[in-house]
Design a protein around this motif. Structure first.
Motif, PDB file in Angstrom:
ATOM      1  N   GLU A 198      -3.591  -6.389   8.233  1.00  0.00           N
ATOM      2  CA  GLU A 198      -2.348  -5.895   8.806  1.00  0.00           C
ATOM      3  C   GLU A 198      -1.759  -4.694   8.077  1.00  0.00           C
ATOM      4  O   GLU A 198      -1.070  -3.883   8.673  1.00  0.00           O
ATOM      5  N   THR A 199      -2.023  -4.555   6.801  1.00  0.00           N
ATOM      6  CA  THR A 199      -1.385  -3.498   6.015  1.00  0.00           C
ATOM      7  C   THR A 199      -2.342  -2.340   5.728  1.00  0.00           C
ATOM      8  O   THR A 199      -3.561  -2.474   5.828  1.00  0.00           O
ATOM      9  N   LYS A 200      -1.772  -1.220   5.340  1.00  0.00           N
ATOM     10  CA  LYS A 200      -2.564  -0.052   4.954  1.00  0.00           C
ATOM     11  C   LYS A 200      -3.435  -0.383   3.744  1.00  0.00           C
ATOM     12  O   LYS A 200      -4.592   0.029   3.661  1.00  0.00           O
ATOM     13  N   GLU A 201      -2.882  -1.160   2.823  1.00  0.00           N
ATOM     14  CA  GLU A 201      -3.644  -1.545   1.635  1.00  0.00           C
ATOM     15  C   GLU A 201      -4.858  -2.396   2.011  1.00  0.00           C
ATOM     16  O   GLU A 201      -5.936  -2.243   1.440  1.00  0.00           O
TER      17      GLU A 201
END
Length: 45
Positions: free
Chosen positions: A29-32
């Motif tokens: 879900e996250t950019k990371e």
């Protein structure tokens, strides 16, 4: 249709697909998380 083993030139297309469907896959879900996935699929020799 062509079926072959993926190579380095396929990574951008793969990551474009992953970014479009990431909401369906827990952990992306996250950019990371996407960056970590990139590091997993792009492991140069």
């Amino acid at each position: 249709m062509e079926i072959r083993i993926a190579n380095e030139c396929d990574i951008d297309g793969w990551m474009n697909l992953v970014s479009k469907v990431r909401d369906s896959f827990p952990g992306l879900e996250t950019k990371e998380a996407l960056t970590e996935h990139w590091d997993t699929v792009f492991c140069p020799n």
